[in-house]
Design a protein around this motif. Structure first.
Motif, PDB file in Angstrom:
ATOM      1  N   GLU A   9      -4.133  65.891  34.169  1.00  0.00           N
ATOM      2  CA  GLU A   9      -3.130  65.055  33.150  1.00  0.00           C
ATOM      3  C   GLU A   9      -2.850  64.105  32.278  1.00  0.00           C
ATOM      4  N   VAL A  53      -3.887  67.727  30.599  1.00  0.00           N
ATOM      5  CA  VAL A  53      -3.745  68.560  31.116  1.00  0.00           C
ATOM      6  C   VAL A  53      -3.081  68.245  32.510  1.00  0.00           C
ATOM      7  N   SER A  54      -2.499  69.905  33.520  1.00  0.00           N
ATOM      8  CA  SER A  54      -1.684  69.785  34.526  1.00  0.00           C
ATOM      9  C   SER A  54      -1.902  70.760  35.635  1.00  0.00           C
ATOM     10  N   ALA A  98      -6.387  74.401  34.493  1.00  0.00           N
ATOM     11  CA  ALA A  98      -6.371  73.496  33.780  1.00  0.00           C
ATOM     12  C   ALA A  98      -6.580  73.994  32.893  1.00  0.00           C
ATOM     13  N   ASN A  99      -6.760  75.044  32.016  1.00  0.00           N
ATOM     14  CA  ASN A  99      -7.336  75.527  31.001  1.00  0.00           C
ATOM     15  C   ASN A  99      -5.841  77.069  30.588  1.00  0.00           C
TER      16      ASN A  99
END
Length: 75
Positions: free
Chosen positions: A46, A51-52, A71-72
């Motif tokens: 993150e 991204v988380s 994540a994507n």
């Protein structure tokens, strides 16, 4: 997030050799990451790449490919 970005985070922060980090590598069995490491990895992802992975979803991540999927934006 790309595979290479994730690989770099894992190698630099958890002392895992590059040859062990493959898309099919098991986080616990192959890379020896425990649940605390998984939380740290999520925070690093993150912070570094924005991204988380929701905390409740991270236990579902068994392999590098799973982490990348969540994540994507995968479910």
């Amino acid at each position: 997030m790309t595979f290479e970005q994730l690989k770099e985070l894992i190698c630099e922060n958890f002392g895992v050799s590059e040859d062990k980090v493959t898309e099919t590598a098991d986080l616990q069995e192959d890379l020896k990451l425990d649940s605390l490491d998984a939380v740290e990895l999520s925070m690093m992802m993150e912070e570094a790449h924005g991204v988380s992975i929701p905390e409740e979803k991270f236990p579902e991540c068994k392999t590098i490919a799973d982490v990348l999927k969540f994540a994507n934006g995968g479910n």
